[in-house]
Design a protein around this motif. Structure first.
Motif, mmCIF file in Angstrom:
data_model
loop_
_atom_site.group_PDB
_atom_site.id
_atom_site.type_symbol
_atom_site.label_atom_id
_atom_site.label_comp_id
_atom_site.label_asym_id
_atom_site.label_seq_id
_atom_site.Cartn_x
_atom_site.Cartn_y
_atom_site.Cartn_z
ATOM 1 N N SER A 1 4.760 -8.590 -8.057
ATOM 2 C CA SER A 1 3.422 -8.163 -8.482
ATOM 3 C C SER A 1 2.966 -6.848 -7.864
ATOM 4 C CB SER A 1 2.399 -9.242 -8.118
ATOM 5 O OG SER A 1 2.939 -10.517 -8.356
ATOM 6 N N THR A 2 3.396 -6.587 -6.628
ATOM 7 C CA THR A 2 2.919 -5.369 -5.973
ATOM 8 C C THR A 2 4.068 -4.413 -5.642
ATOM 9 O OG1 THR A 2 2.867 -6.682 -3.947
ATOM 10 C CG2 THR A 2 0.776 -6.319 -5.041
ATOM 11 N N GLY B 1 2.433 1.140 -12.414
ATOM 12 C CA GLY B 1 2.138 -0.234 -12.812
ATOM 13 C C GLY B 1 3.396 -1.019 -13.123
ATOM 14 N N HIS C 1 -2.385 -14.063 -0.402
ATOM 15 C CA HIS C 1 -2.796 -13.705 -1.759
ATOM 16 C C HIS C 1 -3.363 -14.926 -2.484
ATOM 17 C CE1 HIS C 1 -1.834 -12.388 -6.052
ATOM 18 N NE2 HIS C 1 -2.668 -11.464 -5.605
ATOM 19 N N TYR D 1 4.301 -9.124 -0.075
ATOM 20 C CA TYR D 1 2.863 -8.868 -0.245
ATOM 21 C C TYR D 1 2.375 -8.103 0.981
ATOM 22 C CZ TYR D 1 -2.028 -9.533 -1.466
ATOM 23 O OH TYR D 1 -3.337 -9.312 -1.793
ATOM 24 N N THR E 1 5.657 0.044 -8.446
ATOM 25 C CA THR E 1 4.726 0.575 -7.441
ATOM 26 C C THR E 1 5.415 1.489 -6.423
ATOM 27 O OG1 THR E 1 3.821 -1.655 -7.628
ATOM 28 C CG2 THR E 1 2.769 -0.175 -6.028
ATOM 29 N N HIS F 1 7.343 -4.530 -11.144
ATOM 30 C CA HIS F 1 6.365 -3.436 -11.086
ATOM 31 C C HIS F 1 7.040 -2.243 -10.403
ATOM 32 C CE1 HIS F 1 2.246 -5.199 -12.073
ATOM 33 N NE2 HIS F 1 3.070 -6.216 -12.249
ATOM 34 N N ASN G 1 -5.843 -4.311 -15.998
ATOM 35 C CA ASN G 1 -6.040 -3.431 -14.856
ATOM 36 C C ASN G 1 -6.572 -2.059 -15.259
ATOM 37 O OD1 ASN G 1 -5.192 -5.051 -12.594
ATOM 38 N ND2 ASN G 1 -3.168 -5.022 -13.504
ATOM 39 N N CYS H 1 -2.776 -0.749 -10.039
ATOM 40 C CA CYS H 1 -3.960 -1.317 -9.411
ATOM 41 C C CYS H 1 -5.167 -0.415 -9.659
ATOM 42 C CB CYS H 1 -3.708 -1.438 -7.907
ATOM 43 S SG CYS H 1 -5.157 -1.953 -7.006
#
Ligand code: ZN
Length: 316
Positions: A182-183, A251, A111, A151, A214, A212, A23, A243
């Motif tokens: 993941s997010t 991240g 996704h 997501y 985020t 993550h 990334n 991202c």
């Protein structure tokens, strides 16, 4: 008195060379990647995700994973694994001497559609031929479920979408499964409930949390997973892996932050914190920008303080 138990030891899987570097805008050379991987092994890593065998056009930063795999000085006791999405990737892993591969399917139907134009069920079923290949060629598989907690399109992803994917993995012999936030959607209550339910129902599986940061909840999520009995965690040196379309976004959770927390709680990781911090500083120098790592921010603050800050608030 307390009525909860924490493990005495955890396994941290270093995913910086794959999930972090893929990334980044700056592409590192093969030699630079090899050096970082070897530094983490020397710092005490027990599992390192060295890259991915996916189409080079899809992820240009991972195009040289074959050369990275062949170039690293492999250390006894360290597991080197790579991400694979199909049979072709399995062949590349085998040819370059990688014996542990990680498959990944996204639990979010949106996704999954965006990434592969297939449903999660179609993707996970397609891995059966990877499992056959692995069995025939002496490779070991692990499975990841991306966007396992939420997501953008769906918001929260229910366990009802996740559990069948985990069970599909188990049906062809995968007994190490990573739940990937993941997010960065997950919250500690959700992580505790999902991990508790999955691990009680399937105690033979080695469950991993891939956190993550985020939305700033990675450390809390890791602690919640610890309380639910999880003993494997993915993390990335210097906390890279944000991202590329959201500059400044956090991240993967930073390895040095997780090691520091585990050290504080007396939970063994095998890592030497100071060596991890030094490797993470090298990562930041190579990528050319700061990243989301509390330990590196602290280190910078201490150096600034040593060079002239006289505030009594700075306890150097
Ligand atoms: Zn990730």
């Amino acid at each position: 008195m307390h009525n909860y138990t924490l493990p005495s030891e955890v396994i941290l899987c270093e995913v910086g060379p794959r999930d972090g570097l893929q990334n980044e805008r700056i592409l590192l050379s093969t030699d630079q990647k090899i050096e970082l991987i070897e530094r983490m092994a020397d710092a005490g890593a027990r599992v390192i995700e060295i890259g991915s065998f996916v189409h080079p056009k899809a992820v240009p930063a991972m195009a040289d994973t074959d050369e990275v795999a062949r170039g690293i000085r492999k250390k006894d006791g360290v597991e080197y694994r790579a991400l694979v999405l199909n049979r072709r990737g399995m062949e590349r892993a085998l040819a370059s001497g990688v014996t542990k591969v990680k498959l990944t399917v996204s639990a979010s139907p949106t996704h999954s559609k965006q990434n592969s134009n297939r449903t999660p069920e179609e993707v996970v079923r397609s891995f059966e031929e990877c499992a056959e290949f692995a069995g025939a060629n002496g490779l070991t598989l692990s499975g990841a479920i991306a966007t396992a907690f939420g997501y953008y399109a769906e918001g929260t992803i229910g366990l009802g979408l996740v559990a069948p994917l985990a069970e599909a993995y188990m049906s062809f012999g995968v007994d190490e499964i990573s739940m990937s936030d993941s997010t960065g959607f997950a919250n500690p209550k959700q992580v505790y409930e999902y991990m508790k339910e999955l691990s009680e129902k399937h105690p033979q599986v080695d469950w991993t949390l891939h956190a993550h940061n985020t939305r700033g909840m990675a450390m809390a999520n890791i602690y919640a997973a610890l309380l639910a009995g999880v003993k494997r965690f993915d993390s990335s040196f210097a906390g890279i892996g944000g991202c590329p379309f959201a500059p400044g976004a956090s991240g993967n959770v930073a390895t040095e932050d997780v090691v520091n927390m585990m050290d504080g709680m007396g939970i063994k990781t095998g890592y030497d914190l100071d060596s991890v911090i030094k490797a993470a500083i090298a990562v930041q120098e190579l990528i050319g920008h700061e990243s989301d790592s509390a330990m590196l921010k602290l280190r910078r603050g201490i150096s600034a303080a040593k060079s002239g800050c006289t505030s009594p608030a700075c306890e150097v």
